[in-house]
Each structure stands twice: as structure tokens, then as C-alpha cells.
Design a protein around this motif. Structure first.
Motif, PDB file in Angstrom:
ATOM      1  N   SER A 120       0.888  -1.223   0.085  1.00  0.00           N
ATOM      2  CA  SER A 120      -0.010  -0.071  -0.081  1.00  0.00           C
ATOM      3  C   SER A 120       0.852   1.367   0.039  1.00  0.00           C
ATOM      4  CB  SER A 120      -1.179  -0.020   1.132  1.00  0.00           C
ATOM      5  OG  SER A 120      -0.123  -0.106   2.326  1.00  0.00           O
ATOM      6  N   GLY A 143      -0.632   1.446  -7.034  1.00  0.00           N
ATOM      7  CA  GLY A 143      -1.959   1.267  -7.291  1.00  0.00           C
ATOM      8  C   GLY A 143      -2.283   0.066  -8.107  1.00  0.00           C
ATOM      9  N   ASP A 208      -4.216   0.871  -3.528  1.00  0.00           N
ATOM     10  CA  ASP A 208      -4.186   2.458  -3.715  1.00  0.00           C
ATOM     11  C   ASP A 208      -4.685   3.082  -2.675  1.00  0.00           C
ATOM     12  OD1 ASP A 208      -3.900   5.101  -4.890  1.00  0.00           O
ATOM     13  OD2 ASP A 208      -5.528   4.583  -6.636  1.00  0.00           O
TER      14      ASP A 208
END
Length: 262
Positions: A120, A143, A208
Motif C-alpha cells: 500500500s 495502485g 491504492d
């Protein structure tokens, strides 16, 4: 009192500490607020010379387990020991001095339902959300578009152009048989080791979402200032060696997944 030692643990947090007394209480508070009653935090203290262990002893929560080390072996070995000591189906990595953002646990667990590794994004504690990239990119982040770019991701890892940070990553337990033990030559960048596994095995997803606020200070394990040419070349050589080692491990998996090739 009931014995909870053999109850299943949904989520483990693996943390390494070293001279982290200034911020570890705030970090643990942010983590424990996210965890469920059967989750755990495993803290391996890498022979701190300050009062980190004393601070950890004041945390009155049965979900926290502290494992002191008698000798300092460096943060990579401390993280390896912390991960190896966990019991959870999901293992989330944590530094000692950041702050978890609300919703991190559940978002990471959901992302790991269909993948073995999740990466992340970061925010800056007390600063802008956006993480600036090495060439001045205004918002350097991962992402879902990165899920299908495994070859490019591996190339980006080797070039230092992919923002994989261990404090914003997690792995499923069924990945540990391959990623552990860390090879002896892995003396930095355990996060990139995990990212190499996820990309080479085709089992990484990129969330994302900013899940942790990173605290920048002079004692960060990841340097905030550029390193000299020699240090950069040595680091890249170690990454190439890590890539070759992980490639052999992934190829040796039973029921082999597709392996990305450059």
C-alpha cells in the motif's frame, strides 16, 4: 484464566524495535486500536540501549508479545525473527515510529484474500499526504495498475524506482515457507525481498490507499537523503543477488506459478 495460546490468530503484526522509546508507544496505540481481540503484535527488540524495553513493558495489552534480543543483529534480522514468531493467517509489517491510519487492518486483510503479498502507500506524519518520487514526481504511489506490470515492477525495484515500503506491506502465512528464511546476504531492504517474491510469483496486489503515516527523522532505517554512488552500486548489486535467489526459490515451488522474466 482461559488459555488462549492455541486459539487461531487472524492477524499478526511484526514489529522490530531499536532505541525507539520516543515513539513506540504512539505507534502501538495506533496499531492496537485497529486490531481485533484475537489479533497479536510481535515485537522483536534488537538489543536497544535506551529504555525501549521499559516503555514496551508499560503496554498493558495481552495482544502484545515482546521478544528481546541479547545481541544487535540489524533491522533485517529483527524483522525476520518477528515474522517467524507470528502465528496469524495474515502478517502485517510495522516500523516502530510511524502511525497506522484508520482502516488499515481491514483493507490489508481484504486485499490478501486473493493474493499473498499486498503493498500500500504512505502519508507523511505531520506533512503532505503525497510521497515525492526520486525524480520529483508529485505523488509517487502504487495502485491496481501495477498488479499486471510484474516485469516492470521488478525492473523498477532494481532501479530504485518503485515505492515498496515494508511498513505499508503485508503477507499471508502461506507465503512464509518461501520468503523465510531471509538469505544471509540480505542485509537491507527486506521490503524489496517481499516485493520480489510477490512479483516473481505473480501473487502481489497494490492497494491504492495510504495505510500508514511515516515519521521522518534522522534515525530512520530507510535513509531520507540520497546515498553516494558507491553505496548505490553496492545496494543494486545486493538487489540483483536477491532477485536471483528469490527466482530460484519461486521456481522451486510445487505447483509453480508463472514467473516474471525480464
Amino acid at each position: 484464566m482461559p488459555d488462549h495460546a492455541h486459539e487461531p490468530v487472524p492477524v499478526s503484526v511484526a514489529m522490530a524495535t531499536y532505541n525507539g522509546s520516543a515513539h513506540v508507544s504512539e505507534q502501538l496505540a495506533s496499531i492496537l486500536a485497529e486490531l481485533g481481540p484475537r489479533d497479536e503484535v510481535v515485537v522483536v527488540d534488537d538489543a536497544s540501549t535506551d529504555d525501549t524495553l521499559a516503555v514496551l513493558a508499560t503496554v498493558d495489552d495481552p495482544r502484545v508479545r515482546v521478544v528481546p534480543s541479547r545481541v544487535n543483529r540489524g533491522y533485517v534480522r529483527a524483522f525476520e525473527a518477528a515474522i517467524a514468531a507470528t502465528r496469524g493467517d495474515v502478517v502485517l509489517l510495522s516500523d516502530q515510529d510511524d502511525v497506522w491510519l484508520p482502516g488499515r487492518r481491514d483493507a490489508m486483510v481484504e486485499a490478501l484474500r486473493d493474493h499473498q503479498v499486498v503493498a500500500s502507500n504512505l502519508a507523511m506524519l505531520g506533512g503532505p499526504d503525497a510521497l515525492e518520487g526520486p525524480f520529483g514526481q508529485p505523488d509517487w504511489r502504487l495502485g491496481p495498475r501495477d498488479d499486471g506490470r510484474r516485469v516492470a515492477n521488478v525492473a523498477g525495484i532494481l532501479a530504485g524506482l518503485k515505492p515498496y515500503y515494508g511498513c505499508a506491506m503485508g503477507v499471508r502465512r502461506d507465503a512464509l515457507a518461501t520468503v523465510l528464511p531471509f538469505p544471509p546476504h540480505l542485509v537491507e531492504s527486506h521490503d524489496l525481498w517481499l516485493a520480489l517474491y510477490g512479483n516473481l510469483a505473480g501473487t502481489i496486489t497494490h492497494l491504492d490507499r495510504r495505510t500508514v503515516a511515516r515519521r521522518l527523522h534522522d534515525n530512520n532505517a530507510t535513509p531520507s537523503r540520497p546515498r553516494g554512488p558507491r553505496a548505490v552500486l553496492a545496494s543494486r548489486a545486493r538487489l540483483v543477488r536477491a532477485l536471483l535467489t528469490m527466482g530460484r526459490r519461486v521456481r522451486g515451488l510445487k505447483g509453480q506459478r508463472p514467473v516474471a522474466t525480464a
